[in-house]
Design an enzyme around this catalytic site. Structure first.
Site, PDB file in Angstrom:
ATOM      1  CD  GLU A 260      -3.230  -0.482   0.449  1.00  0.00           C
ATOM      2  OE1 GLU A 260      -3.117   0.551  -0.243  1.00  0.00           O
ATOM      3  OE2 GLU A 260      -4.276  -1.148   0.493  1.00  0.00           O
TER       4      GLU A 260
ATOM      5  CD  GLU B 144     -15.487  -0.279  -5.347  1.00  0.00           C
ATOM      6  OE1 GLU B 144     -14.371  -0.750  -5.644  1.00  0.00           O
ATOM      7  OE2 GLU B 144     -15.640   0.693  -4.592  1.00  0.00           O
TER       8      GLU B 144
ATOM      9  NE  ARG C 179     -13.691  -3.594   3.870  1.00  0.00           N
ATOM     10  CZ  ARG C 179     -12.742  -4.226   4.581  1.00  0.00           C
ATOM     11  NH1 ARG C 179     -12.784  -4.209   5.896  1.00  0.00           N
ATOM     12  NH2 ARG C 179     -11.768  -4.880   3.971  1.00  0.00           N
ATOM     13  CG  LEU C 180     -16.531  -4.284  -2.383  1.00  0.00           C
ATOM     14  CD1 LEU C 180     -15.601  -4.415  -3.581  1.00  0.00           C
ATOM     15  CD2 LEU C 180     -17.890  -3.780  -2.821  1.00  0.00           C
TER      16      LEU C 180
ATOM     17  CG  ASP D 178      -6.715   3.115  -3.034  1.00  0.00           C
ATOM     18  OD1 ASP D 178      -7.223   3.005  -4.159  1.00  0.00           O
ATOM     19  OD2 ASP D 178      -6.667   2.176  -2.222  1.00  0.00           O
TER      20      ASP D 178
ATOM     21  CG  HIS E 235     -13.456   4.923  -6.941  1.00  0.00           C
ATOM     22  ND1 HIS E 235     -14.293   4.745  -5.866  1.00  0.00           N
ATOM     23  CD2 HIS E 235     -12.692   3.795  -6.991  1.00  0.00           C
ATOM     24  CE1 HIS E 235     -14.045   3.574  -5.305  1.00  0.00           C
ATOM     25  NE2 HIS E 235     -13.085   2.977  -5.957  1.00  0.00           N
TER      26      HIS E 235
ATOM     27  CD  GLU F  41      -1.680  -3.702  -3.599  1.00  0.00           C
ATOM     28  OE1 GLU F  41      -1.598  -2.798  -4.428  1.00  0.00           O
ATOM     29  OE2 GLU F  41      -2.697  -4.415  -3.488  1.00  0.00           O
TER      30      GLU F  41
ATOM     31  CG  ASP G 192      -8.093  -3.541  -5.248  1.00  0.00           C
ATOM     32  OD1 ASP G 192      -6.943  -3.068  -5.350  1.00  0.00           O
ATOM     33  OD2 ASP G 192      -8.975  -3.042  -4.516  1.00  0.00           O
TER      34      ASP G 192
ATOM     35  NE  ARG H 289      -4.310  -1.508  -4.608  1.00  0.00           N
ATOM     36  CZ  ARG H 289      -4.768  -1.240  -3.392  1.00  0.00           C
ATOM     37  NH1 ARG H 289      -5.173  -0.026  -3.088  1.00  0.00           N
ATOM     38  NH2 ARG H 289      -4.826  -2.192  -2.486  1.00  0.00           N
TER      39      ARG H 289
END
Length: 667
Positions: free
Chosen positions: A139, A274, A287-288, A459, A524, A395, A392, A442
């Site tokens: 991040e 999303e 949250r998703l 982000d 977004h 990382e 997404d 990303r």
């Protein structure tokens, strides 16, 4: 490459450029051992190294294309460099019999006034000279400036403040103003240190496979060589040219809101939701639900709604990441097949994402990677009708899991984004949709270029700050573009809203102005949609945004010419000024303006409260201000009015697209 022996050392020369200079009293190579501490907290890392040994290898013996290094004459050989290549391309392979060595430091020749760029996607500093850059995917952090209050609060509350060098997409590759590139072929933690005047120091926490070098007469030819080395993206899908991709996560209500946005005259190519997988409610908010299939409760009749949109020229996009929630339908299927990374006891490793646990699919297991590509992306997404998605969390590989290939997770962590991109690309190819379906990432590392068709800048904070706001997107696009990533874009309006930081109408409008001059426009709603202004909540903002989408569509003939260049030559759509004006040294450090192809210069307003803006126009061309038609000679700063809707944009007066550019005044 040429090795020139001296009385007490050697010089390594590539096409006339000194690369390594070794003398017994100034060695170029150091080896040793380190004991690293790495702590991970939800994608953020606290890393430090205790150096057990750092030994200069002062004695070098050149034998043909091999160089044997030892600490002193008569001492055992500790490292052998094997050289290969020609005048333009070279490689340095590393060989050692000492299994205990896990640190390498190599000093590369530097010159006063030299500039260096690259390092993957660098958000704070485009010109890396004068600073040290650790290269570890993570991040990027909130605020990314240790002197600011927001970064301090993020550090205290979630260990997530970040610093100037934190990035989702590091890559151990740089391009020098001496017109050569250097790439380290390793997945280990590494660092580029450009703080010294006479050398650059490369630090690697492993013995690398090799270091690759390329020299070319121009910057353009260097970028072409990089794209050949790392891979080229397919052309952008034709449907993207229809306008902006509108990001909404409001369940079935997203379709009604889209109609409002369309009614304002907005050009729209896609609707990106999303939350198509549904939500879970936690103490942190909605949250998703990480179970990658359509949620009928949140989006009833989604397949039919997608088909209706597509009939109108609007595609539907979703979201996916490499994790599966333990309470989802896909988790038991993957666990029964043994597709998850394991913990120390050999059981499925569970990762806490805040009130829900997940397993990470082990992409080093070929069967697991194939399963995810087919079962999740192929069947649940592409066959269902999605035309694209955000891929997404590349990382996030935990560094303490056990992987199927037996490689230490600390060595696989940097490699993970590329494996994740490959899984997505495989799924797209399996349906014959390469160049038609569009996923964006990303996270990145070496080789992601070959698989990922589009980067997004991550982000950013919803503000104008120097290290985490709008301006950082330009640096990210320029640095990654030099290394073969042709297409870059960002969340219009930013994403991260914390500690009372919220979007303003001014920020959204300025971000949209920049977005109109990028390969893809996409909005977004951010991490806290209810706390932040959305484009459909303010009539002035919506009208402005609609106009910017018309600017984007107006420029499609020019954009298509840039996409063709990217496909055949690997040149990025967004380019640093020096790429076409390399004799103008003033362009080398500019990171808040860019060339959109060879003929448009874009200097977005990235500070609040500005109604006019100054930017440097490179010498060697005459420039026409798009909105006023006024011409300027190159080699000077130009100041122009910059009301909303008229971002500072200039074109080469003699461009073959001059008539198209001038037509922007009528929109």
């Amino acid at each position: 490459m040429q090795i020139q022996k001296t009385a007490d050392g050697f010089d390594l020369i590539l096409d006339g450029r000194p690369i390594l200079r070794h003398r017994s009293d100034a060695p170029c190579l150091f080896v040793g051992q380190g004991d690293a501490r790495m702590d991970m907290y939800r994608g953020n890392f606290d890393i430090e190294d205790y150096v057990v040994e750092r030994t200069p290898l002062a004695h070098a013996v050149v034998s043909g294309s091999n160089i044997a290094f030892s600490a002193a004459p008569g001492q055992p050989v500790r490292m052998i460099l094997q050289l290969s290549g020609d005048d333009r391309n070279g490689a340095i392979a590393f060989r050692t019999e000492d299994a205990a060595l896990n640190r390498i430091w190599l000093r590369v020749q530097a010159e006063p006034g030299e500039h260096v760029w690259g390092g993957g996607e660098q958000m704070s500093y485009f010109d890396m000279r004068g600073r040290r850059f650790p290269l570890w995917t993570s991040e990027p952090g909130v605020g990314r400036d240790k002197t600011t209050e927001i970064t301090f609060k993020a550090d205290v509350s979630g260990k997530s403040g970040g610093d100037y060098w934190n990035t989702n997409y590091p890559q151990p590759t740089f391009l020098s103003s001496r017109r050569y590139t250097l790439h380290v072929e390793t997945t280990a933690y590494s660092a580029f240190d450009f703080r010294r005047g006479d050398f650059h120091e490369i630090e690697i926490w492993a013995v690398p496979e090799r270091i690759e070098l390329s020299a070319r007469p121009t910057f353009i030819s260097l970028v072409e060589a990089m794209s050949e080395r790392f891979g080229r993206q397919p052309p952008l899908p034709e449907w993207v040219y229809g306008g902006a991709i509108i990001g909404l996560k409001d369940g079935a209500n997203s379709f009604e809101r889209l109609e409002t946005i369309l009614a304002a005259g907005t050009k729209v190519s896609g609707l990106w939701c999303e939350d198509w997988v549904g939500l879970r409610h936690t103490s942190f908010g909605a949250r998703l639900f990480w179970d990658w299939k359509a949620n009928d409760d949140r989006y009833p009749g989604l397949r039919q709604r997608m088909a209706e949109l597509e009939d109108r020229g609007i595609r539907f996009l979703g979201y996916v990441n490499p994790y599966l929630a333990v309470d989802g339908s896909l988790f038991p299927e993957a666990e029964a097949a043994g597709y998850f990374a394991k913990d120390e006891s050999g059981k499925t490793a569970l990762v806490d994402f805040g009130e829900f646990d997940c397993g990470v699919v082990d992409f080093t297991n070929p069967e697991a990677a194939a399963w995810f590509a087919e079962r999740v992306i192929g069947q649940n997404m592409l066959d269902f009708g999605l035309s694209g998605w955000m891929a997404d969390f590349g990382e996030y590989l935990p560094i303490d899991v056990k992987l199927a290939n037996g490689v230490d997770a600390k060595l696989m962590h940097n490699a993970w984004p590329t494996l994740w991109a490959e899984v997505n690309a495989r799924a797209v190819a399996s349906r014959g949709k390469t160049g038609e379906a569009l996923f964006f990432m990303r996270a990145g590392f070496t080789g992601v270029q070959k698989h990922c068709p589009l980067l997004w800048g991550g982000d950013q904070s919803v503000d104008f700050t120097r290290h985490d706001g709008l301006v950082t997107v330009m640096s990210g696009a320029l640095s990654s573009g030099l290394l073969g990533n042709a297409y870059h874009h960002s969340d219009i309006g930013g994403y991260t809203s914390l500690f009372g930081n919220a979007r303003t109408a001014e920020l959204v409008m300025r971000w949209a102005e920049m977005g109109a001059f990028t390969p893809v426009m996409r909005t977004h709603e951010g991490n806290r949609p209810r706390d932040n202004l959305q484009i459909d909540q303010d009539s002035e903002v919506l009208a402005h945004f609609a106009r910017m989408t018309r600017v984007y569509v107006h420029l499609v003939p020019y954009l298509k010419s840039l996409v063709a260049e990217a496909s055949t030559r690997g040149l990025p759509v967004q380019r640093p000024l020096f790429l076409h004006f390399e004799d103008d040294a003033r362009t080398y450090a500019i990171q808040d303006a860019y060339l959109y192809g060879p003929d448009l210069l874009i200097a977005p307003v990235w500070q609040s409260g500005k109604t006019e803006w100054s930017t440097y126009l490179p010498e060697g061309a005459e420039w026409t201000h798009v909105w006023s038609g006024k011409t300027f000679a190159g080699g000077q700063d130009a100041t122009v009015g910059a009301p909303f809707g008229e971002p500072p944009v200039f074109y080469r007066t003699g461009s073959e697209f001059a008539e198209l550019f001038a037509g922007l005044r009528k929109l």
